[in-house]
Design a protein around this motif. Sequence first.
Motif, PDB file in Angstrom:
ATOM      1  N   GLU A 238       0.827  -1.209   0.000  1.00  0.00           N
ATOM      2  CA  GLU A 238       0.000   0.000   0.000  1.00  0.00           C
ATOM      3  C   GLU A 238       0.860   1.258   0.000  1.00  0.00           C
ATOM      4  O   GLU A 238       0.526   2.250  -0.662  1.00  0.00           O
ATOM      5  CB  GLU A 238      -0.942  -0.001   1.199  1.00  0.00           C
ATOM      6  N   TYR A 239       1.957   1.212   0.732  1.00  0.00           N
ATOM      7  CA  TYR A 239       2.867   2.358   0.761  1.00  0.00           C
ATOM      8  C   TYR A 239       3.440   2.629  -0.636  1.00  0.00           C
ATOM      9  O   TYR A 239       3.465   3.780  -1.099  1.00  0.00           O
ATOM     10  CB  TYR A 239       3.999   2.100   1.754  1.00  0.00           C
ATOM     11  N   ALA A 241       2.159   1.696  -3.526  1.00  0.00           N
ATOM     12  CA  ALA A 241       1.071   2.131  -4.412  1.00  0.00           C
ATOM     13  C   ALA A 241       0.779   3.613  -4.222  1.00  0.00           C
ATOM     14  O   ALA A 241       0.623   4.363  -5.203  1.00  0.00           O
ATOM     15  CB  ALA A 241      -0.175   1.295  -4.159  1.00  0.00           C
ATOM     16  N   ASN A 242       0.704   4.042  -2.975  1.00  0.00           N
ATOM     17  CA  ASN A 242       0.418   5.449  -2.695  1.00  0.00           C
ATOM     18  C   ASN A 242       1.534   6.361  -3.190  1.00  0.00           C
ATOM     19  O   ASN A 242       1.270   7.430  -3.765  1.00  0.00           O
ATOM     20  CB  ASN A 242       0.209   5.638  -1.194  1.00  0.00           C
ATOM     21  N   CYS A 243       2.774   5.941  -2.992  1.00  0.00           N
ATOM     22  CA  CYS A 243       3.910   6.728  -3.474  1.00  0.00           C
ATOM     23  C   CYS A 243       3.923   6.815  -4.996  1.00  0.00           C
ATOM     24  O   CYS A 243       4.259   7.866  -5.573  1.00  0.00           O
ATOM     25  CB  CYS A 243       5.227   6.129  -2.983  1.00  0.00           C
ATOM     26  N   LEU A 245       1.294   6.718  -7.031  1.00  0.00           N
ATOM     27  CA  LEU A 245       0.262   7.661  -7.446  1.00  0.00           C
ATOM     28  C   LEU A 245       0.764   9.100  -7.336  1.00  0.00           C
ATOM     29  O   LEU A 245       0.598   9.904  -8.258  1.00  0.00           O
ATOM     30  CB  LEU A 245      -0.991   7.485  -6.582  1.00  0.00           C
ATOM     31  N   GLU A 246       1.372   9.405  -6.188  1.00  0.00           N
ATOM     32  CA  GLU A 246       1.842  10.766  -5.953  1.00  0.00           C
ATOM     33  C   GLU A 246       2.981  11.131  -6.897  1.00  0.00           C
ATOM     34  O   GLU A 246       3.019  12.248  -7.443  1.00  0.00           O
ATOM     35  CB  GLU A 246       2.298  10.910  -4.501  1.00  0.00           C
ATOM     36  N   THR A 300      -6.279   6.180  -8.287  1.00  0.00           N
ATOM     37  CA  THR A 300      -6.339   5.593  -6.964  1.00  0.00           C
ATOM     38  C   THR A 300      -5.835   4.162  -7.032  1.00  0.00           C
ATOM     39  O   THR A 300      -5.458   3.674  -8.089  1.00  0.00           O
ATOM     40  CB  THR A 300      -7.780   5.639  -6.402  1.00  0.00           C
ATOM     41  N   TYR A 301      -5.847   3.492  -5.895  1.00  0.00           N
ATOM     42  CA  TYR A 301      -5.427   2.095  -5.860  1.00  0.00           C
ATOM     43  C   TYR A 301      -6.372   1.293  -4.979  1.00  0.00           C
ATOM     44  O   TYR A 301      -7.022   1.824  -4.073  1.00  0.00           O
ATOM     45  CB  TYR A 301      -3.976   1.933  -5.349  1.00  0.00           C
TER      46      TYR A 301
END
Length: 304
Positions: A238-239, A241-243, A245-246, A300-301
């Motif tokens: 999740e970390y 994936a979020n990175c 996206l950003e 998003t993810y």
Amino acid sequence: MFDDGEFIDKKMLVLIVEDDPLSAVISMQALDGIYQTHHVSSGLEAIDFCQNIAPDLVLMDFNMPIMSGLETCNTLKRKFATKDIPVFFITGRTDPESEDECWDAGCVDFIAKPFSTQTLRHRVMSFLSMKASTDKLKHLSISDELTSIPNKRFFDGFFFQQAKLAARNNTTLGFLKVDIDYFRQYNEEYGQFEADNCLKKIAKTLANFARRPTDFVARLEQDKFVLVLPDTDSTGVEYIANCLLETIRNLSIPHQPSPLEIVTICIGGTVVGDGSLDINPIIGRAEDSLYQAKENGRNTYVIA
């Protein structure tokens, strides 16, 4: 025969594993100005180094305290991330039994002590020139022509190997599938040349997140990519994936047909930890997650 530098790549790295400081200096001086070199003084240090940075060649002293060169080589060959790293033994033992032990351990050559620096230099240069040619051909066969990252052919084989390794070691395996949002519209708006440039930028960004030797990113087709993250739990996935996206948003690639007017991505992922060797359900779960992320509005993810 090597004076023209045609087959010499100074970026190639030679790891020298030698507990005797003087012998280490002699080996490093023999290769000075030709290749990068790094010295460690024990087998344990060599294993740790190779798991983080894969050298193009290891020059391994046969006789070392605590862990011998033979034990170190056997350990490297048992590990998936290091098994293909070539090893030259440097040894004062030239009896047939010792030579057989070197070959059985998986070495590609050995050099007897005492040796001249010229002999060492030319033996290493000869091997690495052939390796460079072989690596180039291998790279072309498993790399995506446009983005230069691994292609689907590589993904199919490597992903199964990582799933098998995770099952054997009872560890987790993270898997992310990535699509570029509204890429068809991007192609129609900006044309093939800009679409190709966009794909290259996305591929380079994704590849930067494959930091460990066992991590990898591949392009499956058009705007579809995958990241495989061995030994990564759901929090880690999740970390990442979020990175991702950003980071993609921060590229600020203009995309007028998109609601955000910049290029964004959609990610579907899953984490495997049940010892399964069947990769189809893994891919299927990631595809379902990707579909859900698109239904949620893209950019998003979703991790299942």
